[in-house]
Design an enzyme around this catalytic site. Structure first.
Site, PDB file in Angstrom:
ATOM      1  N   ASP A  43       0.845  -1.196   0.000  1.00 27.92           N
ATOM      2  CA  ASP A  43       0.000   0.000   0.000  1.00 27.92           C
ATOM      3  C   ASP A  43       0.879   1.245   0.000  1.00 27.92           C
ATOM      4  OD1 ASP A  43      -2.896   1.098   0.652  1.00 27.92           O
ATOM      5  OD2 ASP A  43      -1.481   2.235   1.900  1.00 27.92           O
ATOM      6  N   TYR A  48       2.937   9.742  -0.147  1.00 30.64           N
ATOM      7  CA  TYR A  48       3.983   9.123   0.684  1.00 30.64           C
ATOM      8  C   TYR A  48       5.380   9.355   0.088  1.00 30.64           C
ATOM      9  CZ  TYR A  48       0.024   6.419   2.632  1.00 30.64           C
ATOM     10  OH  TYR A  48      -1.176   6.022   3.188  1.00 30.64           O
ATOM     11  N   LYS A  76      -2.679   5.861  -4.301  1.00 27.04           N
ATOM     12  CA  LYS A  76      -3.825   6.750  -4.035  1.00 27.04           C
ATOM     13  C   LYS A  76      -3.618   8.105  -4.686  1.00 27.04           C
ATOM     14  CE  LYS A  76      -3.853   4.505   0.458  1.00 27.04           C
ATOM     15  NZ  LYS A  76      -2.445   4.496   0.852  1.00 27.04           N
ATOM     16  N   HIS A 109      -7.693   9.300  -2.289  1.00 25.92           N
ATOM     17  CA  HIS A 109      -7.123   9.241  -0.936  1.00 25.92           C
ATOM     18  C   HIS A 109      -8.035   9.842   0.131  1.00 25.92           C
ATOM     19  CE1 HIS A 109      -2.880   9.033   1.037  1.00 25.92           C
ATOM     20  NE2 HIS A 109      -3.804   8.744   1.918  1.00 25.92           N
TER      21      HIS A 109
HETATM   22  N1  LIG Z   1      -5.844   6.075   3.441  1.00 26.00           N
HETATM   23  C1  LIG Z   1      -5.358   6.807   4.414  1.00 26.00           C
HETATM   24  O1  LIG Z   1      -5.751   7.957   4.626  1.00 26.00           O
HETATM   25  C2  LIG Z   1      -4.315   6.217   5.305  1.00 26.00           C
HETATM   26  C3  LIG Z   1      -4.013   6.841   6.524  1.00 26.00           C
HETATM   27  C4  LIG Z   1      -3.052   6.257   7.341  1.00 26.00           C
HETATM   28  C5  LIG Z   1      -2.424   5.091   6.945  1.00 26.00           C
HETATM   29  N2  LIG Z   1      -2.720   4.514   5.749  1.00 26.00           N
HETATM   30  C6  LIG Z   1      -2.036   3.269   5.292  1.00 26.00           C
HETATM   31  O2  LIG Z   1      -2.189   2.299   6.305  1.00 26.00           O
HETATM   32  C7  LIG Z   1      -0.908   1.852   6.739  1.00 26.00           C
HETATM   33  C8  LIG Z   1      -0.964   1.475   8.211  1.00 26.00           C
HETATM   34  O3  LIG Z   1      -1.391   2.549   9.019  1.00 26.00           O
HETATM   35  P1  LIG Z   1      -0.387   3.410   9.936  1.00 26.00           P
HETATM   36  O4  LIG Z   1       0.954   3.440   9.292  1.00 26.00           O
HETATM   37  O5  LIG Z   1      -1.082   4.677  10.246  1.00 26.00           O
HETATM   38  O6  LIG Z   1      -0.298   2.659  11.293  1.00 26.00           O
HETATM   39  P2  LIG Z   1      -0.344   1.193  11.895  1.00 26.00           P
HETATM   40  O7  LIG Z   1      -0.023   0.161  10.914  1.00 26.00           O
HETATM   41  O8  LIG Z   1      -1.586   1.111  12.684  1.00 26.00           O
HETATM   42  O9  LIG Z   1       0.816   1.320  12.973  1.00 26.00           O
HETATM   43  C9  LIG Z   1       2.120   1.573  12.637  1.00 26.00           C
HETATM   44  C10 LIG Z   1       2.874   1.772  13.941  1.00 26.00           C
HETATM   45  O10 LIG Z   1       2.819   0.595  14.728  1.00 26.00           O
HETATM   46  C11 LIG Z   1       4.148   0.135  14.966  1.00 26.00           C
HETATM   47  N3  LIG Z   1       4.103  -1.331  14.888  1.00 26.00           N
HETATM   48  C12 LIG Z   1       3.934  -2.120  13.795  1.00 26.00           C
HETATM   49  N4  LIG Z   1       3.906  -3.414  14.138  1.00 26.00           N
HETATM   50  C13 LIG Z   1       4.064  -3.458  15.480  1.00 26.00           C
HETATM   51  C14 LIG Z   1       4.140  -4.508  16.427  1.00 26.00           C
HETATM   52  N5  LIG Z   1       4.023  -5.779  16.056  1.00 26.00           N
HETATM   53  N6  LIG Z   1       4.330  -4.182  17.734  1.00 26.00           N
HETATM   54  C15 LIG Z   1       4.445  -2.893  18.123  1.00 26.00           C
HETATM   55  N7  LIG Z   1       4.376  -1.850  17.274  1.00 26.00           N
HETATM   56  C16 LIG Z   1       4.193  -2.130  15.968  1.00 26.00           C
HETATM   57  C17 LIG Z   1       5.015   0.767  13.913  1.00 26.00           C
HETATM   58  O11 LIG Z   1       6.312   1.011  14.401  1.00 26.00           O
HETATM   59  P3  LIG Z   1       7.627   0.414  13.669  1.00 26.00           P
HETATM   60  O12 LIG Z   1       7.620   0.911  12.257  1.00 26.00           O
HETATM   61  O13 LIG Z   1       8.710   1.000  14.510  1.00 26.00           O
HETATM   62  O14 LIG Z   1       7.502  -1.073  13.777  1.00 26.00           O
HETATM   63  C18 LIG Z   1       4.313   2.103  13.693  1.00 26.00           C
HETATM   64  O15 LIG Z   1       4.712   3.043  14.673  1.00 26.00           O
HETATM   65  C19 LIG Z   1      -0.003   3.042   6.419  1.00 26.00           C
HETATM   66  O16 LIG Z   1       1.369   2.711   6.436  1.00 26.00           O
HETATM   67  C20 LIG Z   1      -0.529   3.438   5.070  1.00 26.00           C
HETATM   68  O17 LIG Z   1      -0.044   2.562   4.067  1.00 26.00           O
HETATM   69  C21 LIG Z   1      -3.677   5.051   4.938  1.00 26.00           C
END
Ligand SMILES: NC(=O)c1ccc[n+]([C@@H]2O[C@H](COP(=O)([O-])OP(=O)(O)OC[C@H]3O[C@@H](n4cnc5c(N)ncnc54)[C@H](OP(=O)(O)O)[C@@H]3O)[C@@H](O)[C@H]2O)c1
Length: 287
Positions: A43, A48, A76, A109
């Protein structure tokens, strides 16, 4: 592990998120390892600023003993590129940066446009123009599937009014502290797959991962990590997930969620943690 979308195409239920990942070495390690583990969806998004690096990594897909059609790339449309013709050009630019002949899934997005106030009529006008462009890109075979992100029920109902092609996915913020049953049920009713983002509580993760006692106890009970409980909870709600991590060991453990099942009672207990606590942007005010 795939879901069938409303157009008959399939989407992997788990993928890797790449928000905030721009370092080539780090991305190369994470994407390479994720493919070895079994993740098949990546994704990304124009905003990004990592499409070029991801394109470079996946141009070498045969080195992982995979073909192009074994993997699923989502990107997106940036809010800065919303609108008729602007969207088409932006997606062609993404295609070039990703070095692909087609993109598996393109999402709008966010329902709003950059430089427009939330209540500006430019928002719905541009959304409509973007959707028309996406429909044409899909008809031309450049994009295989089209969908939306951060759309509320109101934005989806508006889209149904003019869409010739139904969105296949709505990618939205979903985790135990913030989940809209109404929106998820609405998407299910209209055969739109909900892809959850920020399942672990967004970039910091701390409010859910390290302080929630209910989840900590549950992790002990199932002999899993809190992250695994959170991801499993989403899967048991029939959501797709795209957890992001920059650490290889977490990439592995985030994938080890297919060997246990949360009980109905524990699912209900996690559902009850909802406190309308959002970590990301809010589409509600967008006209
Ligand atoms: N469409 C949208 O508007 C939108 C918005 C936000 C995100 N997204 C997409 O969704 C993806 C995921 O969402 P997100 O990046 O907001 O957050 P997320 O996946 O909920 O969380 C990421 C965080 O959790 C930590 N983490 C990951 N695995 C872990 C584990 N097993 N134990 C402890 N901590 C852990 C990561 O740290 P480390 O990297 O240090 O492991 C990072 O700080 C994004 O990367 C993006 O591709 C889309």
């Amino acid at each position: 592990m795939k879901f069938e979308m409303n157009n008959g195409n399939k989407i992997p239920i788990i993928g890797v998120g790449t928000y905030l990942m721009k370092d080539e070495h780090e991305l190369s390690q994470i994407i390479g390892e994720s493919l070895r583990i079994g993740y098949r969806l990546i994704d990304t998004a124009a905003v990004y600023r990592n499409e070029t690096i991801i394109g470079k990594i996946i141009s070498n897909i045969s080195s992982y003993n995979l073909n192009r059609d074994d993997i699923f790339i989502t990107t997106k449309l940036s809010p800065a590129d919303q609108g008729r013709d602007k969207c088409k050009k932006a997606i062609m630019d993404s295609l070039e940066r990703l070095k692909l002949s087609y993109i598996d899934l393109v999402l709008i997005h966010f329902p709003g446009s950059s430089r427009s106030t939330p209540k500006s009529p430019k928002n719905p006008e541009n959304r409509r123009g973007s959707w028309q462009d996406l429909e044409e890109l899909q008809q031309a075979g450049i994009v295989k599937n089209i969908g939306v992100s951060n759309y509320t029920i109101r934005h989806l109902e508006e889209l149904f009014g003019y869409a010739k092609i139904k969105p296949v996915v709505n990618q939205i913020e979903v985790h135990p502290l913030f989940h809209s049953k109404e929106l998820i049920d609405f998407c299910k009713k209209h055969s739109i797959i909900v892809q959850a983002y920020s399942s672990l509580g967004a970039r910091d993760g701390w409010p859910i991962l390290s302080t929630n006692l209910t989840l900590k106890k549950m992790a002990q009970k199932y002999e899993k990590t809190v992250a695994q409980i959170l991801l499993k909870w989403a899967l048991q709600h029939d959501l797709c997930i795209i957890p992001k991590t920059s650490k290889v060991e977490r990439l592995k453990s985030n994938f080890q969620i297919f060997d246990f099942e949360l009980s109905i009672e524990d699912m209900a207990q996690i559902n009850g943690l909802n406190e309308n606590h959002k970590f990301c942007w809010d589409p509600e005010p967008i006209l």
